[in-house]
Design a protein around this motif. Structure first.
Motif, PDB file in Angstrom:
ATOM      1  N   ASP A  23       0.841  -1.192   0.000  1.00  0.00           N
ATOM      2  CA  ASP A  23       0.000   0.000   0.000  1.00  0.00           C
ATOM      3  C   ASP A  23       0.882   1.250   0.000  1.00  0.00           C
ATOM      4  OD1 ASP A  23      -2.279   1.583   0.150  1.00  0.00           O
ATOM      5  OD2 ASP A  23      -2.354   1.505   2.344  1.00  0.00           O
ATOM      6  N   PRO A  24       1.703   1.432  -1.063  1.00  0.00           N
ATOM      7  CA  PRO A  24       2.639   2.561  -1.071  1.00  0.00           C
ATOM      8  C   PRO A  24       1.929   3.901  -1.071  1.00  0.00           C
ATOM      9  CG  PRO A  24       2.534   1.551  -3.244  1.00  0.00           C
ATOM     10  CD  PRO A  24       1.759   0.655  -2.310  1.00  0.00           C
ATOM     11  N   GLU A  25       2.512   4.860  -0.348  1.00  0.00           N
ATOM     12  CA  GLU A  25       1.931   6.200  -0.286  1.00  0.00           C
ATOM     13  C   GLU A  25       2.605   7.149  -1.264  1.00  0.00           C
ATOM     14  OE1 GLU A  25       2.199   7.465   3.741  1.00  0.00           O
ATOM     15  OE2 GLU A  25       0.663   6.070   4.452  1.00  0.00           O
ATOM     16  N   ILE A  26       3.776   6.776  -1.788  1.00  0.00           N
ATOM     17  CA  ILE A  26       4.475   7.605  -2.763  1.00  0.00           C
ATOM     18  C   ILE A  26       4.817   6.756  -3.975  1.00  0.00           C
ATOM     19  CG2 ILE A  26       5.417   9.172  -1.021  1.00  0.00           C
ATOM     20  CD1 ILE A  26       8.079   7.689  -1.242  1.00  0.00           C
ATOM     21  N   SER A  27       5.144   7.425  -5.068  1.00  0.00           N
ATOM     22  CA  SER A  27       5.493   6.715  -6.297  1.00  0.00           C
ATOM     23  C   SER A  27       6.903   6.134  -6.212  1.00  0.00           C
ATOM     24  CB  SER A  27       5.426   7.674  -7.487  1.00  0.00           C
ATOM     25  OG  SER A  27       6.458   8.634  -7.395  1.00  0.00           O
ATOM     26  N   ASP A  28       7.203   5.184  -7.116  1.00  0.00           N
ATOM     27  CA  ASP A  28       8.550   4.616  -7.180  1.00  0.00           C
ATOM     28  C   ASP A  28       9.585   5.702  -7.439  1.00  0.00           C
ATOM     29  OD1 ASP A  28       7.413   2.185  -6.797  1.00  0.00           O
ATOM     30  OD2 ASP A  28       7.766   1.428  -8.821  1.00  0.00           O
ATOM     31  N   TYR A 295      14.352   3.988 -15.584  1.00  0.00           N
ATOM     32  CA  TYR A 295      13.985   4.922 -16.649  1.00  0.00           C
ATOM     33  C   TYR A 295      13.301   6.162 -16.092  1.00  0.00           C
ATOM     34  CZ  TYR A 295      14.819   0.999 -19.801  1.00  0.00           C
ATOM     35  OH  TYR A 295      15.401  -0.039 -20.480  1.00  0.00           O
ATOM     36  N   PRO A 296      13.594   7.325 -16.674  1.00  0.00           N
ATOM     37  CA  PRO A 296      12.873   8.534 -16.266  1.00  0.00           C
ATOM     38  C   PRO A 296      11.429   8.447 -16.751  1.00  0.00           C
ATOM     39  CG  PRO A 296      14.257   8.992 -18.175  1.00  0.00           C
ATOM     40  CD  PRO A 296      14.587   7.596 -17.730  1.00  0.00           C
ATOM     41  N   PRO A 297      10.500   9.129 -16.085  1.00  0.00           N
ATOM     42  CA  PRO A 297       9.103   9.087 -16.516  1.00  0.00           C
ATOM     43  C   PRO A 297       8.934   9.590 -17.955  1.00  0.00           C
ATOM     44  CG  PRO A 297       9.304  10.080 -14.347  1.00  0.00           C
ATOM     45  CD  PRO A 297      10.684   9.955 -14.882  1.00  0.00           C
ATOM     46  N   ARG A 327      -2.370   8.731 -24.159  1.00  0.00           N
ATOM     47  CA  ARG A 327      -1.767   7.489 -23.709  1.00  0.00           C
ATOM     48  C   ARG A 327      -0.399   7.814 -23.148  1.00  0.00           C
ATOM     49  NH1 ARG A 327      -3.984   2.509 -22.573  1.00  0.00           N
ATOM     50  NH2 ARG A 327      -2.387   0.874 -22.770  1.00  0.00           N
ATOM     51  N   LEU A 328      -0.189   7.516 -21.864  1.00  0.00           N
ATOM     52  CA  LEU A 328       1.058   7.890 -21.202  1.00  0.00           C
ATOM     53  C   LEU A 328       1.473   6.777 -20.237  1.00  0.00           C
ATOM     54  CD1 LEU A 328       3.122  10.261 -20.782  1.00  0.00           C
ATOM     55  CD2 LEU A 328       1.715  10.964 -18.856  1.00  0.00           C
ATOM     56  N   ALA A 329       2.717   6.330 -20.370  1.00  0.00           N
ATOM     57  CA  ALA A 329       3.257   5.298 -19.482  1.00  0.00           C
ATOM     58  C   ALA A 329       2.350   4.083 -19.408  1.00  0.00           C
ATOM     59  CB  ALA A 329       3.509   5.869 -18.094  1.00  0.00           C
ATOM     60  N   GLY A 330       1.790   3.713 -20.556  1.00  0.00           N
ATOM     61  CA  GLY A 330       1.041   2.470 -20.637  1.00  0.00           C
ATOM     62  C   GLY A 330      -0.437   2.551 -20.358  1.00  0.00           C
ATOM     63  N   THR A 331      -0.936   3.710 -19.908  1.00  0.00           N
ATOM     64  CA  THR A 331      -2.374   3.859 -19.655  1.00  0.00           C
ATOM     65  C   THR A 331      -2.864   5.195 -20.196  1.00  0.00           C
ATOM     66  OG1 THR A 331      -2.008   4.872 -17.482  1.00  0.00           O
ATOM     67  CG2 THR A 331      -2.261   2.473 -17.548  1.00  0.00           C
ATOM     68  N   THR A 332      -4.182   5.322 -20.311  1.00  0.00           N
ATOM     69  CA  THR A 332      -4.785   6.586 -20.745  1.00  0.00           C
ATOM     70  C   THR A 332      -5.031   7.456 -19.532  1.00  0.00           C
ATOM     71  OG1 THR A 332      -5.865   5.508 -22.621  1.00  0.00           O
ATOM     72  CG2 THR A 332      -6.759   7.629 -21.907  1.00  0.00           C
ATOM     73  N   GLY A 361       6.906   8.296 -11.265  1.00  0.00           N
ATOM     74  CA  GLY A 361       7.001   6.892 -10.932  1.00  0.00           C
ATOM     75  C   GLY A 361       6.115   6.027 -11.794  1.00  0.00           C
ATOM     76  N   ASP A 362       5.740   6.540 -12.971  1.00  0.00           N
ATOM     77  CA  ASP A 362       4.846   5.828 -13.895  1.00  0.00           C
ATOM     78  C   ASP A 362       3.484   5.538 -13.263  1.00  0.00           C
ATOM     79  OD1 ASP A 362       6.922   5.817 -15.732  1.00  0.00           O
ATOM     80  OD2 ASP A 362       7.670   3.873 -15.033  1.00  0.00           O
TER      81      ASP A 362
END
Length: 648
Positions: A23-28, A295-297, A327-332, A361-362
């Protein structure tokens, strides 16, 4: 507290949220930034990894399961390659996709799968053997009957299956998974293996850890052999010799990442020779023969078509950009949070602007900047409204934020109930966003006190399926009943007093014996508490002056909610002042988090690493390398029983 200590605590906290709680609260990306800053300040990487959960049998790893050192730039990759070339002769590298999932170790005896273990803290993991048996891509038996084989792989879920699972979660009124990685990790830790089977997890094997009865010279040889034994190994890996080859392969993987049917969070560069790997060895934290490039976002342009406002549990108005879908980082994505008025003004954001966006963090969409040269003449500057968009009450301005002044605002009520039930507060499992909204919309809950009356409607809730059928409803009611015995720091945090978070709630529970004493606290009593300033002090006093608060406290008392602090009242008791503790292993009678809170309440400090400056090591079961190091340094080692004697 120094910045280094603050970073250490943040990394430990978010590591536990990521590895243990799924349950992460921040992005990777934000997490990696913390790690980078920590490295820069201390010159070494802090331990990152979760402690084991108690629901599963604990298993010690044969060989430590450690993470990789991260690289974020071309220069760092070239530095690694050139260092290996200086230390080794005719070095060859393997570049692989870094699958974004949950790392596990599989153990085979005489060709038959007998055990499967999560990474845990790298020394001790959890047995998830029964769940791994439900993953079709995990071979249950292999053709070559070696005495012993141990392999490491990444359990993941495909994007297509992830969408199906979240669709089902939504239909059942349950909390949606934030991303496929959390979904895979949460699924693998289910106590019911049928859930694992239903969700169609997959696995790729990326390393041969230990083997008896066979020898290999290179990593590529092990992967080829593993593939012949019906393992699915990391796909499309490439052998490279020069730094340019390595970098070109990393870039190639990066360009194709969004077309893959599963998520990756980087590329791994490894020395191919197993002899060279053994010769190079590892530090206590990472192998010297491999790195993981992050990889950078991805960044793209889109248009802000509108700006709307959301209202949070404290009444804060948060602007939200409505984007032309891209479409960005694999999702809309079609939305991005704009935070507050200052954020909008500083970036000069106007409705109709073309903006550059990315997913930190994608995961989390964010606006990076405005493409000013593409601004149209009819673009419109934006200002937060003077009235709440939900209840239309007047708003108050505080710095760059605006707050709804209506204590009965429906948006505040729903968000407040969600916060009350959250893990950091009363920790009522099953009472997430969708369940709360369903219960409020169907008239079962108006405020937090109503939560404890839900048992009256048990049969009705089951029949209507408001929070699921019988199993889910009974589980929720059980969690509600259990929450009644929480210590009052959980209750204080759950009340949603402005500017009172988890740590401030612990402080209040430490210095006041019960809620009645707290609600009658004076300004002088509060202002002298650790880290309490004038703003927080006045927020507490004002909150307990409200008639609504008094009514709610009495209702909660009538429902049997604990109102007395279980923490020893520690006014002027700083028995651990100047002492540093390190906690290791699993405690029987209390959570390590609680032990940490008690130490801090006595004025002590808790560190994650054993050093000559450590005064005590509190050691539970499966204490591992920290206990060993403490013995070598002659540090005082406390059992849980001895620790309990110290805090009486």
């Amino acid at each position: 507290m120094t910045r280094l200590e603050e970073l250490q605590e943040l990394i430990e906290y978010h590591s536990d949220k990521y590895y243990n709680q799924d349950d992460p609260e921040i992005s990777d990306f934000e997490y990696d930034e913390l790690i980078k800053e920590f490295r820069a300040l201390e010159g070494k990487r802090d331990k990152v990894g979760g402690t084991v959960k108690r629901e599963f049998r604990k298993v010690e790893h044969d060989t430590p399961v450690i993470s990789l050192s991260d690289a974020f730039s071309k220069d760092e990759v070239y530095d690694f390659v050139e260092k290996m070339q200086r230390e080794l002769q005719e070095v060859e590298f393997i570049v692989e996709r870094k699958i974004d999932g949950l790392s596990v170790v599989l153990r085979y005896y005489d060709g038959v799968l007998k055990e499967g273990i999560t990474r845990g803290d790298g020394i001790v993991g959890e047995s998830v053997y029964e769940n791994l048996l439900e993953i079709n891509s995990v071979p249950k038996e292999i053709p070559t009957k070696l005495p012993y084989l141990e392999v490491r792989g990444e359990v993941y879920i495909s994007d297509a299956n992830f969408q199906k699972i979240n669709q089902k979660q939504e239909e059942m009124g349950k909390k949606l998974f934030a991303n496929p990685r959390n979904c895979a990790a949460g699924t693998l830790r289910q106590l019911d293996p049928s859930i694992v089977k239903e969700r169609n997890l997959d696995i790729y094997i990326f390393n041969l850890e230990l083997v008896e009865g066979k020898q290999f010279a290179t990593h590529t040889e092990t992967l080829a052999w593993l593939a012949s034994q019906n393992f699915l190994v990391t796909p499309e890996y490439k052998t490279c010799v020069t730094d340019d080859d390595v970098w070109d392969t990393i870039q190639s993987i990066g360009k194709s990442r969004w077309k893959l049917p599963y998520g990756i969070d980087g590329a791994v560069v490894k020395v191919n020779s197993l002899y060279d790997r053994e010769r190079l060895g590892t530090t206590s934290k990472v192998p010297k023969w491999a790195i993981a490039y992050k990889y950078p976002p991805e960044e793209k342009q889109t248009i802000i078509e509108d700006i709307i406002v959301q209202v949070g549990r404290t009444g804060r108005l948060t602007p939200l950009a409505i984007l032309k879908p891209i479409r960005l980082a694999g999702t809309t994505i079609s939305r991005a949070v704009l935070h507050n008025q200052d954020f909008i003004l500083n970036k000069d954001i106007q409705i109709g602007d073309t903006v550059l966006v990315r997913k930190a963090g994608d995961i989390i969409p964010e606006v990076i900047s405005v493409i000013i040269e593409k601004r149209k003449e009819n673009s419109i500057p934006y200002q937060l409204p003077d009235n709440c968009p939900i209840c239309h009450y007047k708003t108050d301005k505080e710095a760059s934020h605006a707050f709804c002044t209506n204590p009965q605002c429906p948006a505040k009520s729903i968000k407040g109930i969600i916060h009350f039930a959250s893990k950091s507060a009363m920790n009522i499992g099953g009472l997430g966003t969708n369940s709360v909204e369903a219960l409020v919309n169907n008239g079962y809950i108006k405020d937090i006190a109503d939560i404890y009356n839900l048992y009256i409607y048990k049969d009705e809730l089951i029949e209507k399926g408001i929070v699921g059928k019988q199993k889910n409803t009974e589980k929720l009611l059980k969690a509600i009943e259990k929450s009644k015995s929480n210590d009052i720091d959980k209750l204080i945090c759950g009340l949603g007093i402005k500017n009172i978070g988890k740590q401030s709630a612990i402080t209040l529970a430490t210095y006041f014996k019960d809620v009645d004493e707290l609600k009658n606290a004076t300004y002088d009593q509060l202002i002298n508490l650790p880290d309490f300033g004038e703003i927080i002090t006045n927020e507490v006093i004002d909150y307990f002056k409200l008639p609504k608060t008094m009514k709610m406290i009495e209702e909660l008392k009538d429902q049997g909610i604990n109102m007395t602090s279980k923490i020893k009242n520690l006014k002027n008791d700083n028995r651990f002042y100047g002492k540093t503790f390190v906690l290791t292993g699993t405690l029987k009678h209390m959570r390590r988090e609680r032990a940490t809170e008690i130490i801090q309440s006595f004025g002590g400090k808790v560190s994650s690493d054993v050093s000559k400056n450590t005064d005590y090591v509190l050691a539970g079961e499966n204490a591992g390398s920290k206990l060993t190091k403490a013995k070598e340094l002659g540090i005082n080692i406390l059992s849980e029983e001895n620790f309990e004697k110290l805090i009486v």
